[in-house]
Design a protein around this motif. Sequence first.
Motif, PDB file in Angstrom:
ATOM      1  N   CYS A   1      21.183  33.924   8.763  1.00  0.00           N
ATOM      2  CA  CYS A   1      21.010  32.943   9.800  1.00  0.00           C
ATOM      3  C   CYS A   1      21.881  33.361  11.212  1.00  0.00           C
ATOM      4  O   CYS A   1      21.370  33.342  12.120  1.00  0.00           O
ATOM      5  CB  CYS A   1      21.416  31.809   9.338  1.00  0.00           C
ATOM      6  SG  CYS A   1      20.265  31.217   7.936  1.00  0.00           S
ATOM      7  N   MET A   2      23.150  33.775  10.799  1.00  0.00           N
ATOM      8  CA  MET A   2      23.807  34.213  12.008  1.00  0.00           C
ATOM      9  C   MET A   2      23.434  35.329  12.832  1.00  0.00           C
ATOM     10  O   MET A   2      22.990  35.322  14.238  1.00  0.00           O
ATOM     11  CB  MET A   2      25.318  34.402  11.495  1.00  0.00           C
ATOM     12  CG  MET A   2      26.228  33.100  11.032  1.00  0.00           C
ATOM     13  SD  MET A   2      28.059  33.251  11.029  1.00  0.00           S
ATOM     14  CE  MET A   2      28.116  34.848   9.973  1.00  0.00           C
ATOM     15  N   ASN A   3      23.201  36.394  11.882  1.00  0.00           N
ATOM     16  CA  ASN A   3      22.585  37.523  12.741  1.00  0.00           C
ATOM     17  C   ASN A   3      21.352  37.523  13.559  1.00  0.00           C
ATOM     18  O   ASN A   3      21.245  38.058  14.595  1.00  0.00           O
ATOM     19  CB  ASN A   3      22.463  38.726  11.728  1.00  0.00           C
ATOM     20  CG  ASN A   3      23.874  39.021  11.351  1.00  0.00           C
ATOM     21  OD1 ASN A   3      25.106  38.875  11.803  1.00  0.00           O
ATOM     22  ND2 ASN A   3      23.774  39.733   9.990  1.00  0.00           N
ATOM     23  N   GLU A   4      20.344  36.731  13.028  1.00  0.00           N
ATOM     24  CA  GLU A   4      19.059  36.612  13.706  1.00  0.00           C
ATOM     25  C   GLU A   4      19.445  35.588  15.071  1.00  0.00           C
ATOM     26  O   GLU A   4      18.581  35.992  15.759  1.00  0.00           O
ATOM     27  CB  GLU A   4      17.933  35.787  12.784  1.00  0.00           C
ATOM     28  CG  GLU A   4      17.620  36.847  11.742  1.00  0.00           C
ATOM     29  CD  GLU A   4      16.603  36.473  10.769  1.00  0.00           C
ATOM     30  OE1 GLU A   4      16.074  35.006  10.760  1.00  0.00           O
ATOM     31  OE2 GLU A   4      16.142  36.956   9.841  1.00  0.00           O
ATOM     32  N   LEU A   5      19.947  34.704  14.774  1.00  0.00           N
ATOM     33  CA  LEU A   5      20.340  33.578  15.863  1.00  0.00           C
ATOM     34  C   LEU A   5      20.973  34.445  17.079  1.00  0.00           C
ATOM     35  O   LEU A   5      20.979  34.093  18.299  1.00  0.00           O
ATOM     36  CB  LEU A   5      20.939  32.354  15.621  1.00  0.00           C
ATOM     37  CG  LEU A   5      20.036  31.234  15.348  1.00  0.00           C
ATOM     38  CD1 LEU A   5      19.422  30.706  16.690  1.00  0.00           C
ATOM     39  CD2 LEU A   5      19.016  31.423  14.334  1.00  0.00           C
ATOM     40  N   LEU A   6      22.169  34.977  16.629  1.00  0.00           N
ATOM     41  CA  LEU A   6      23.071  35.842  17.678  1.00  0.00           C
ATOM     42  C   LEU A   6      22.227  36.940  18.311  1.00  0.00           C
ATOM     43  O   LEU A   6      22.435  37.142  19.343  1.00  0.00           O
ATOM     44  CB  LEU A   6      24.330  36.283  17.036  1.00  0.00           C
ATOM     45  CG  LEU A   6      25.427  35.234  16.709  1.00  0.00           C
ATOM     46  CD1 LEU A   6      26.430  35.815  15.788  1.00  0.00           C
ATOM     47  CD2 LEU A   6      25.932  34.661  17.517  1.00  0.00           C
TER      48      LEU A   6
ATOM     49  N   GLN B   1      31.400  31.787  15.905  1.00  0.00           N
ATOM     50  CA  GLN B   1      32.044  31.403  17.128  1.00  0.00           C
ATOM     51  C   GLN B   1      32.519  32.327  17.831  1.00  0.00           C
ATOM     52  O   GLN B   1      32.236  32.794  19.153  1.00  0.00           O
ATOM     53  CB  GLN B   1      33.135  30.173  16.960  1.00  0.00           C
ATOM     54  CG  GLN B   1      33.514  29.666  18.564  1.00  0.00           C
ATOM     55  CD  GLN B   1      34.567  28.634  18.317  1.00  0.00           C
ATOM     56  OE1 GLN B   1      34.378  27.905  17.478  1.00  0.00           O
ATOM     57  NE2 GLN B   1      35.495  28.160  19.237  1.00  0.00           N
ATOM     58  N   ALA B   2      33.243  33.315  17.117  1.00  0.00           N
ATOM     59  CA  ALA B   2      34.042  34.428  17.668  1.00  0.00           C
ATOM     60  C   ALA B   2      32.704  35.526  18.172  1.00  0.00           C
ATOM     61  O   ALA B   2      32.885  36.189  19.221  1.00  0.00           O
ATOM     62  CB  ALA B   2      34.876  35.309  16.515  1.00  0.00           C
ATOM     63  N   LYS B   3      31.860  35.684  17.204  1.00  0.00           N
ATOM     64  CA  LYS B   3      30.658  36.556  17.577  1.00  0.00           C
ATOM     65  C   LYS B   3      29.861  36.235  18.874  1.00  0.00           C
ATOM     66  O   LYS B   3      29.746  36.819  19.735  1.00  0.00           O
ATOM     67  CB  LYS B   3      29.689  36.801  16.429  1.00  0.00           C
ATOM     68  CG  LYS B   3      30.455  37.430  15.394  1.00  0.00           C
ATOM     69  CD  LYS B   3      29.491  37.707  13.943  1.00  0.00           C
ATOM     70  CE  LYS B   3      30.121  38.338  12.969  1.00  0.00           C
ATOM     71  NZ  LYS B   3      29.136  38.376  11.825  1.00  0.00           N
ATOM     72  N   MET B   4      29.832  34.837  18.856  1.00  0.00           N
ATOM     73  CA  MET B   4      28.798  34.420  19.961  1.00  0.00           C
ATOM     74  C   MET B   4      30.047  34.599  21.228  1.00  0.00           C
ATOM     75  O   MET B   4      29.339  35.013  22.397  1.00  0.00           O
ATOM     76  CB  MET B   4      28.658  32.895  19.935  1.00  0.00           C
ATOM     77  CG  MET B   4      27.938  32.170  21.042  1.00  0.00           C
ATOM     78  SD  MET B   4      27.646  30.558  20.371  1.00  0.00           S
ATOM     79  CE  MET B   4      26.883  29.958  21.952  1.00  0.00           C
ATOM     80  N   GLU B   5      31.228  34.242  21.341  1.00  0.00           N
ATOM     81  CA  GLU B   5      31.980  34.419  22.457  1.00  0.00           C
ATOM     82  C   GLU B   5      31.932  35.926  23.021  1.00  0.00           C
ATOM     83  O   GLU B   5      32.076  36.428  24.035  1.00  0.00           O
ATOM     84  CB  GLU B   5      33.314  34.033  22.090  1.00  0.00           C
ATOM     85  CG  GLU B   5      34.390  34.110  23.501  1.00  0.00           C
ATOM     86  CD  GLU B   5      35.754  33.150  23.078  1.00  0.00           C
ATOM     87  OE1 GLU B   5      36.677  33.535  23.578  1.00  0.00           O
ATOM     88  OE2 GLU B   5      35.651  32.227  22.106  1.00  0.00           O
ATOM     89  N   HIS B   6      31.983  36.812  21.786  1.00  0.00           N
ATOM     90  CA  HIS B   6      31.854  38.379  22.314  1.00  0.00           C
ATOM     91  C   HIS B   6      31.078  38.542  23.014  1.00  0.00           C
ATOM     92  O   HIS B   6      30.808  39.527  24.089  1.00  0.00           O
ATOM     93  CB  HIS B   6      32.137  39.059  21.019  1.00  0.00           C
ATOM     94  CG  HIS B   6      32.383  40.640  21.162  1.00  0.00           C
ATOM     95  ND1 HIS B   6      33.513  41.120  21.289  1.00  0.00           N
ATOM     96  CD2 HIS B   6      31.402  41.451  20.933  1.00  0.00           C
ATOM     97  CE1 HIS B   6      33.211  42.373  21.584  1.00  0.00           C
ATOM     98  NE2 HIS B   6      31.937  42.664  21.213  1.00  0.00           N
ATOM     99  N   ILE B   7      29.762  38.110  22.523  1.00  0.00           N
ATOM    100  CA  ILE B   7      28.421  38.305  23.390  1.00  0.00           C
ATOM    101  C   ILE B   7      28.436  37.878  24.780  1.00  0.00           C
ATOM    102  O   ILE B   7      27.937  38.659  25.569  1.00  0.00           O
ATOM    103  CB  ILE B   7      27.237  37.692  22.717  1.00  0.00           C
ATOM    104  CG1 ILE B   7      26.844  38.569  21.308  1.00  0.00           C
ATOM    105  CG2 ILE B   7      25.954  37.783  23.343  1.00  0.00           C
ATOM    106  CD1 ILE B   7      25.905  37.546  20.511  1.00  0.00           C
ATOM    107  N   VAL B   8      29.088  36.683  24.953  1.00  0.00           N
ATOM    108  CA  VAL B   8      29.320  36.132  26.241  1.00  0.00           C
ATOM    109  C   VAL B   8      30.076  36.923  27.201  1.00  0.00           C
ATOM    110  O   VAL B   8      29.730  37.366  28.328  1.00  0.00           O
ATOM    111  CB  VAL B   8      29.826  34.767  26.458  1.00  0.00           C
ATOM    112  CG1 VAL B   8      29.953  34.317  27.613  1.00  0.00           C
ATOM    113  CG2 VAL B   8      28.654  33.867  25.604  1.00  0.00           C
ATOM    114  N   LYS B   9      31.187  37.446  26.612  1.00  0.00           N
ATOM    115  CA  LYS B   9      32.414  38.224  27.340  1.00  0.00           C
ATOM    116  C   LYS B   9      31.647  39.448  27.704  1.00  0.00           C
ATOM    117  O   LYS B   9      32.153  40.035  28.666  1.00  0.00           O
ATOM    118  CB  LYS B   9      33.424  38.428  26.347  1.00  0.00           C
ATOM    119  CG  LYS B   9      34.588  37.221  26.292  1.00  0.00           C
ATOM    120  CD  LYS B   9      35.612  37.422  25.405  1.00  0.00           C
ATOM    121  CE  LYS B   9      36.508  36.347  25.083  1.00  0.00           C
ATOM    122  NZ  LYS B   9      37.437  36.562  24.262  1.00  0.00           N
ATOM    123  N   ASP B  10      30.942  40.075  26.679  1.00  0.00           N
ATOM    124  CA  ASP B  10      30.311  41.453  27.214  1.00  0.00           C
ATOM    125  C   ASP B  10      29.366  41.389  28.491  1.00  0.00           C
ATOM    126  O   ASP B  10      29.372  42.117  29.230  1.00  0.00           O
ATOM    127  CB  ASP B  10      29.336  41.991  25.918  1.00  0.00           C
ATOM    128  CG  ASP B  10      30.327  42.688  24.991  1.00  0.00           C
ATOM    129  OD1 ASP B  10      31.695  42.683  25.239  1.00  0.00           O
ATOM    130  OD2 ASP B  10      29.668  42.760  23.516  1.00  0.00           O
TER     131      ASP B  10
END
Length: 201
Positions: free
Chosen positions: A62-67, A121-130
């Motif tokens: 679920c996490m990987n697909e949505l991210l 949350q950490a993975k999502m924030e990492h995508i935004v920062k990138d």
Amino acid sequence: MNKKTDLRILRTKQSIRKAFYELIQEKGYEAITVQDIADRAMINRNTFYLHYQNKPDLLDTCMNELLSDLKDAILLCPISMNPFSISLLETVMQTVLEHISLNMIFYRSMLIEENRIYPFQAKMEHIVKDKLIEGWKLDQQNSPLAISKELLIEYLGSAFMGIVIWWIKNDKPLSASEVSAQFSKIVAYGHLRAAGIDVEE
């Protein structure tokens, strides 16, 4: 025949995930069992195991697909030569909020209150920062900053995620475009000036 089978599998997976998200909000991830998910989705345990190895496998999928979907949407935002372009910040925020609107049950279960899933949350924030630092790869001047670049990115990423979580928790009190415009103003002018408050030096 294959199409009918595929649709049946798709509906079963959607039912499992919907049940999973609802249970996370109600009980928290740790308290949920596979039997709980099967009961809520109105399937038997064997059907669950046809699609997922176990509960962590379901969560990771679920996490990987949505991210992945979120990352794809953000990648479509135009690249700016300025890593702190206000228009870029506004566009990325609006893109993220619109994506969340289409998957609200999932994001609520991942990000809100005591039942939140912190790795998500950490993975999502990492995508935004990138995305926010993407302009540095294009900026040949690489002008020095008055403060630490790493500190600035951390501040922007944390502020970004804080607003996203506030927006979800309060059931979208403002439209995605309104939140995005106000966020970019706060970043550009500081929270006091953006609010119209006189600032004493």
